[in-house]
Motif scaffolding. Sequence first.
Motif, PDB file in Angstrom:
ATOM      1  N   LEU A   1     -34.590 -81.984  61.384  1.00 18.95           N
ATOM      2  CA  LEU A   1     -35.485 -83.007  62.417  1.00 18.95           C
ATOM      3  C   LEU A   1     -36.581 -81.559  61.746  1.00 18.95           C
ATOM      4  N   PRO A   2     -38.006 -81.872  61.870  1.00 17.49           N
ATOM      5  CA  PRO A   2     -38.635 -80.965  61.658  1.00 17.49           C
ATOM      6  C   PRO A   2     -38.973 -79.734  62.652  1.00 17.49           C
ATOM      7  N   SER A   3     -39.194 -78.699  62.114  1.00 12.33           N
ATOM      8  CA  SER A   3     -39.866 -77.725  63.420  1.00 12.33           C
ATOM      9  C   SER A   3     -40.634 -76.567  63.220  1.00 12.33           C
ATOM     10  N   ILE A   4     -41.450 -76.268  64.523  1.00 12.84           N
ATOM     11  CA  ILE A   4     -42.444 -75.670  63.771  1.00 12.84           C
ATOM     12  C   ILE A   4     -41.753 -74.009  65.029  1.00 12.84           C
ATOM     13  N   GLN A   5     -42.009 -73.005  64.399  1.00 12.41           N
ATOM     14  CA  GLN A   5     -40.886 -71.958  65.145  1.00 12.41           C
ATOM     15  C   GLN A   5     -41.751 -70.626  64.954  1.00 12.41           C
TER      16      GLN A   5
ATOM     17  N   GLY B   1     -40.756 -75.318  59.008  1.00 12.95           N
ATOM     18  CA  GLY B   1     -39.457 -75.984  59.226  1.00 12.95           C
ATOM     19  C   GLY B   1     -38.679 -76.360  59.527  1.00 12.95           C
ATOM     20  N   ALA B   2     -37.059 -76.823  58.991  1.00 10.93           N
ATOM     21  CA  ALA B   2     -36.412 -77.767  59.129  1.00 10.93           C
ATOM     22  C   ALA B   2     -35.273 -77.939  60.131  1.00 10.93           C
ATOM     23  N   HIS B   3     -34.202 -78.037  60.715  1.00 12.34           N
ATOM     24  CA  HIS B   3     -33.219 -77.933  61.612  1.00 12.34           C
ATOM     25  C   HIS B   3     -32.783 -78.893  62.262  1.00 12.34           C
ATOM     26  N   GLU B   4     -31.444 -78.783  61.847  1.00 10.73           N
ATOM     27  CA  GLU B   4     -30.187 -80.047  61.991  1.00 10.73           C
ATOM     28  C   GLU B   4     -30.200 -80.441  63.126  1.00 10.73           C
TER      29      GLU B   4
ATOM     30  N   LEU C   1     -34.793 -74.198  70.360  1.00  8.10           N
ATOM     31  CA  LEU C   1     -35.619 -75.063  70.553  1.00  8.10           C
ATOM     32  C   LEU C   1     -36.059 -76.277  71.694  1.00  8.10           C
ATOM     33  N   THR C   2     -37.331 -76.776  71.921  1.00  6.92           N
ATOM     34  CA  THR C   2     -37.785 -78.026  72.461  1.00  6.92           C
ATOM     35  C   THR C   2     -37.777 -79.371  71.233  1.00  6.92           C
ATOM     36  N   THR C   3     -37.391 -80.232  72.365  1.00  2.00           N
ATOM     37  CA  THR C   3     -37.622 -81.214  71.191  1.00  2.00           C
ATOM     38  C   THR C   3     -38.608 -82.203  71.627  1.00  2.00           C
ATOM     39  N   LEU C   4     -39.899 -82.291  70.877  1.00  2.52           N
ATOM     40  CA  LEU C   4     -40.806 -83.346  71.741  1.00  2.52           C
ATOM     41  C   LEU C   4     -41.133 -84.248  70.603  1.00  2.52           C
TER      42      LEU C   4
END
Length: 106
Positions: free
Chosen positions: A30-34, A59-62, A69-72
């Motif tokens: 899943l793409p992520s902004i961290q 980045g990306a996280h499994e 992290l919060t999923t949106l």
Amino acid sequence: MRVLLTQKALKEVRAFGEYLSRSERDKELLPSIQWVFSRVSTNEITGQVTKRGPHFVLGAHETDKLHGLTTLKQEGVTFAIGLPKEAEGLDFVEIDYTDPDFFISN
């Protein structure tokens, strides 16, 4: 808290997500902004080392490892986000993008 990506930021996350979906992996990414406090990077061509202070990284996280992290979902794009503690008290956060940086624009 409500989080919104500007159209420029959303375009970048969408393109990265499409790239991830084409890659062959055992697990879904899943793409992520961290938010990160610092980062050291090395230019592969020149070998120049750059150290940056606090900033966002794309980045990306499994999907089963999204700790903290919060999923949106916005306009059909699902992504994870991790914001700095300073943003916790805000009712609304808008994330913008100007190559190569994501930033809080409000």
